[in-house]
Every structure is written in C-alpha cells, then in structure tokens.
Design a protein around this motif. Structure first.
Motif, short mmCIF file in Angstrom:
data_model
loop_
_atom_site.label_atom_id
_atom_site.label_comp_id
_atom_site.label_asym_id
_atom_site.label_seq_id
_atom_site.Cartn_x
_atom_site.Cartn_y
_atom_site.Cartn_z
N VAL A 168 5.68 -16.25 -17.61
CA VAL A 168 5.62 -16.16 -16.16
C VAL A 168 6.09 -14.76 -15.76
O VAL A 168 6.94 -14.17 -16.42
N VAL A 169 5.50 -14.21 -14.70
CA VAL A 169 5.92 -12.92 -14.18
C VAL A 169 6.85 -13.17 -13.00
O VAL A 169 6.51 -13.88 -12.06
N ILE A 170 8.05 -12.57 -13.06
CA ILE A 170 9.08 -12.81 -12.06
C ILE A 170 9.46 -11.50 -11.39
O ILE A 170 9.57 -10.46 -12.04
N HIS A 171 9.65 -11.56 -10.09
CA HIS A 171 10.09 -10.39 -9.35
C HIS A 171 11.60 -10.24 -9.52
O HIS A 171 12.39 -10.65 -8.68
N ALA A 172 11.98 -9.65 -10.62
CA ALA A 172 13.39 -9.39 -10.93
C ALA A 172 13.43 -8.45 -12.12
O ALA A 172 12.47 -8.35 -12.88
N THR A 173 14.54 -7.77 -12.28
CA THR A 173 14.70 -6.86 -13.41
C THR A 173 15.26 -7.61 -14.61
O THR A 173 15.86 -8.68 -14.46
N PRO A 174 15.06 -7.09 -15.82
CA PRO A 174 15.64 -7.73 -17.00
C PRO A 174 17.16 -7.89 -16.88
O PRO A 174 17.73 -8.88 -17.38
N GLU A 175 17.83 -6.94 -16.22
CA GLU A 175 19.28 -7.02 -16.06
C GLU A 175 19.67 -8.24 -15.22
O GLU A 175 20.70 -8.88 -15.50
N HIS A 176 18.88 -8.55 -14.22
CA HIS A 176 19.18 -9.71 -13.38
C HIS A 176 18.81 -11.02 -14.08
O HIS A 176 19.41 -12.07 -13.83
N LEU A 177 17.81 -10.96 -14.93
CA LEU A 177 17.35 -12.18 -15.60
C LEU A 177 18.20 -12.55 -16.82
O LEU A 177 18.30 -13.73 -17.18
N TRP A 178 18.80 -11.57 -17.44
CA TRP A 178 19.53 -11.82 -18.69
C TRP A 178 20.59 -12.91 -18.57
O TRP A 178 20.67 -13.79 -19.45
N PRO A 179 21.42 -12.91 -17.54
CA PRO A 179 22.42 -13.99 -17.45
C PRO A 179 21.79 -15.38 -17.36
O PRO A 179 22.38 -16.36 -17.85
N LEU A 180 20.60 -15.50 -16.77
CA LEU A 180 19.94 -16.79 -16.68
C LEU A 180 19.43 -17.24 -18.04
O LEU A 180 19.39 -18.45 -18.33
N LEU A 181 19.04 -16.30 -18.89
CA LEU A 181 18.58 -16.65 -20.23
C LEU A 181 19.74 -17.10 -21.11
O LEU A 181 19.55 -17.89 -22.04
N ARG A 182 20.91 -16.61 -20.83
CA ARG A 182 22.08 -17.05 -21.60
C ARG A 182 22.37 -18.53 -21.34
O ARG A 182 22.91 -19.22 -22.21
N GLY A 183 22.00 -19.02 -20.15
CA GLY A 183 22.20 -20.43 -19.87
C GLY A 183 22.45 -20.68 -18.40
O GLY A 183 23.12 -19.89 -17.73
N ALA A 321 10.04 -22.14 -14.71
CA ALA A 321 10.10 -22.35 -13.26
C ALA A 321 11.54 -22.40 -12.77
O ALA A 321 11.86 -21.94 -11.67
N LEU A 322 12.41 -22.97 -13.60
CA LEU A 322 13.83 -23.02 -13.25
C LEU A 322 14.42 -21.61 -13.17
O LEU A 322 15.13 -21.26 -12.21
N ILE A 323 14.11 -20.78 -14.17
CA ILE A 323 14.61 -19.41 -14.18
C ILE A 323 14.00 -18.62 -13.01
O ILE A 323 14.69 -17.86 -12.32
N GLN A 324 12.72 -18.82 -12.79
CA GLN A 324 12.05 -18.12 -11.70
C GLN A 324 12.67 -18.47 -10.35
O GLN A 324 12.92 -17.59 -9.52
N GLY A 325 12.93 -19.75 -10.14
CA GLY A 325 13.51 -20.17 -8.87
C GLY A 325 14.89 -19.59 -8.65
O GLY A 325 15.21 -19.14 -7.54
N PRO A 332 13.92 -14.17 -1.32
CA PRO A 332 12.95 -15.18 -0.90
C PRO A 332 11.62 -14.61 -0.44
O PRO A 332 10.62 -15.33 -0.40
N ALA A 333 11.57 -13.36 -0.11
CA ALA A 333 10.30 -12.78 0.36
C ALA A 333 9.36 -12.49 -0.80
O ALA A 333 8.17 -12.26 -0.61
N LEU A 334 9.89 -12.48 -2.02
CA LEU A 334 9.08 -12.13 -3.19
C LEU A 334 8.48 -13.40 -3.78
O LEU A 334 9.08 -14.44 -3.83
N ARG A 335 7.28 -13.29 -4.30
CA ARG A 335 6.58 -14.42 -4.92
C ARG A 335 6.26 -14.02 -6.36
O ARG A 335 5.83 -12.90 -6.63
N ALA A 336 6.42 -14.96 -7.28
CA ALA A 336 6.10 -14.70 -8.67
C ALA A 336 4.65 -15.05 -8.96
O ALA A 336 4.01 -15.79 -8.21
N GLU A 337 4.14 -14.55 -10.08
CA GLU A 337 2.76 -14.78 -10.46
C GLU A 337 2.77 -15.45 -11.83
O GLU A 337 2.86 -14.79 -12.85
#
Length: 339
Positions: A168-183, A321-325, A332-337
């Motif tokens: 999934v493509v998410i409107h966020a940087t890897p730095e912001h996503l990394w903590p979500l991947l940890r759990g 979808a959980l990580i994307q949300g 909230p103005a950004l939409r993922a693809e």
C-alpha cells in the motif's frame, strides 16, 4: 388390472435406497475419519486418500446403489455428490465440531472428486448398456480408499515454499512509519480493513503487537485474541527500510480453538518468516510492503496455495490498512493509494 410387475422401475421407491446409501456412506466416512485421526493424528486427514479417493468412491457408491437398474439421468448422478457434501458439512459442523475453515477447505475438493466418481460410474454403465455386477463394483469402490490409506504413508508428499505479498502507498515518511512497524499495542475495534477471511469466515483480528528490545534478536509479541499468541524473532533490521522476523509458535493452545487441523507449525503447513519493507517513492510518500512466507507439504499444494493467497493476503491487507489509518490520522487531508 395392472400388475405389480408392470409398474415402471423409474417410479419404484428410490428414496429408501438413497437414504440407506447415504447413511451407510456417512458411517463409512466417519469410520475412515476416526481411523485416520487415530493412526495419523497430525497429518492423516491431509492425504490423497481422504481428500480425493474417499469422496470419489463414496459418491460413486451412493449413485450406483440409488440407481440399481442404470436408468437415471446424468443430472441425477451429478447431483449426488452435492447432496452428499451437504450431509457431510452438517455432520462435520454439528457432530465432529470441525472448524468452518477446515470444512471450507475440504468442500471444493470433495465436490470435484465426487463429481468425477459419479461421472465415471454413469459413463461406464451407459456405455456398456447393461447392469454390471453390483456387488463386485460396490466392493471395489469401498476397498479403494482403504487400500490407498495403507499405501500412502510410504509415498513422500511434495514440499513447496510460497510467499504472499501485499503493498500500500501511504502519505507518510519512513521515519514516521517505522514506529508503527515495530508494533501497535492498542488496536481498537473498527480499525483495519473489511475482508472475507476475518469478517465472514471468522479468522481472529489482531489486538496488538509490541517489540521488546530492538535490532536483530529482539522479540515481537503478537496477540490476536481467542488465546492466539505468537512471537516474531527479529532476523532483519535496517532502520527505516526493512524489519523482518522468524515466526515462533511456542504457545499454540489457542490455535485449536480456531481450527485444530490448521496449526501454524504442523507437518504439512508451517508459517516461517515475514516482514515489512519501506520504499520512499516521493517526498512524504512511502510504499509499505508486507510479506509472509510459508512451507506446505500436501498432495494438493497448488490448490492449497490458492487458499494461502486468500487467507494470508486478507490478513496482510488488514495489517496494512491498520498502519495506513494510524499514519494518516495525523494528516486527515491526505489519502493513500492502495496497490
């Protein structure tokens, strides 16, 4: 006055014969089920004999007994496996208390092999245009699965490795996503994505995951409710790029609650590794990919992979979808693809 012998054979009471044949077939299947479960409790039910030969033989037996004079139509023969399957599904869910997933996996194979069995019987009887020796034919049908069960343990099953991947493509940087991947330790009801496997079939949804420590060798603890818990030992750790793990199922008591024949570390099915990959594709835009690898050893690996693609694909889409949300809730103005 019309004598009894003048009554057409087609209108003779076939219902009694059909019900008797169904009852005998159900008892035969139950006996085979219990026999295989007792002698090969871990892998016997995932066998060529039980999945393919038994339903073909039983369906052919019922069709032959229900039509002793060979006068029934092709439609009658082709419908017989359908009625047999319905009886077996009810018996499995009510009497044997099998899980819905196990019955779902079994049904298409039983139906297909049952249709083959009844078709062969129909074609053989109508090609010869005479009634064959019913006793010999029925005996051969019932002996076929029993003989196959004796031979099959000596025939090695093929082993394949499969990988299921979703992105999934998410409107966020890897730095912001990394903590979500940890759990994500506090998954709330309603988060994630609707899917067939979890919302229709009933596979549990994740309640949370937490990483203890960091780097290679750390453990990620996952809780999926219904007493289903497992660990993920970190084997790949590339900050903001890749986190991978090896699954450890050292507490599988809860998995039997879902379906006792679908343990994740069984001899014929084992989930081995998984992980997330982050690929920045534009400023503030990241593709997140999740992959799960498993090993499968069955007589129908190609068929089993189709279900693996469905089930694991649904679980992966839900996690993405959980990580994307969570990631886009801050924007909230950004939409993922989704891909």
């Amino acid at each position: 006055m019309e004598s009894k012998d003048d009554v057409p054979r087609a209108v003779r009471p076939a219902v009694v014969r059909i019900l008797a044949a169904l009852g005998f077939a159900l008892a035969f299947c139950l006996g085979a089920y219990l026999l295989i479960g007792a002698t090969q409790p871990k892998s016997g039910l995932v066998s060529f004999s039980f999945l393919l030969i038994l339903p073909a033989a039983i369906s052919a037996f019922i069709a032959y007994v229900a039509d002793p004079w060979g006068e029934r139509s092709r439609r009658f023969y082709l419908l017989m496996p359908v009625w047999l399957l319905l009886v077996i599904i009810v018996a499995s869910l009510v009497i044997l208390r099998e899980g819905v997933i196990c019955v779902l996996l079994l049904s298409p194979l039983w139906l297909a092999s049952g249709l083959i069995g009844t078709w062969i019987t129909y074609a053989s009887r109508h090609r010869r245009r005479k009634r064959a020796d019913g006793t010999t034919y029925c005996s051969a049908l019932l002996l076929a699965p029993l003989l196959a069960m004796q031979v099959e343990p000596y025939v090695p099953l093929p082993t394949d490795t499969a990988r299921v991947t979703r992105s999934v493509v998410i409107h966020a940087t890897p730095e912001h996503l990394w903590p979500l991947l940890r759990g994500i330790s506090d998954v709330r009801p309603g988060e994630g994505a609707w899917n067939i496997s979890q919302d229709v079939i009933g596979i549990p949804r994740p309640l949370g995951a937490r990483l203890i420590g960091g780097g290679i060798g750390a453990d990620r603890y996952a809780d999926w409710g219904r007493h289903i818990r497992f660990r993920e030992r970190i084997t790949e750790w590339d900050m903001h790029k890749r986190i991978g793990w090896r699954f450890i199922f050292d507490d599988i008591a809860g998995w039997g609650f879902t379906d006792r024949h679908l343990m994740p570390d069984s001899p014929y099915f084992r989930i081995t590794t998984g992980g997330y990959t982050l690929d920045p594709i534009a400023p503030g835009l990241t593709r997140v990919t999740i992959d799960t690898e498993y090993r499968i050893t069955t007589p129908v690996n190609g068929y089993s992979k189709l279900w693996g693609e469905l089930f694991l694909g649904d679980l992966e889409n839900n996690l993405l979808a959980l990580i994307q949300g969570r990631a886009e809730r801050r924007h909230p103005a950004l939409r993922a693809e989704p891909l």
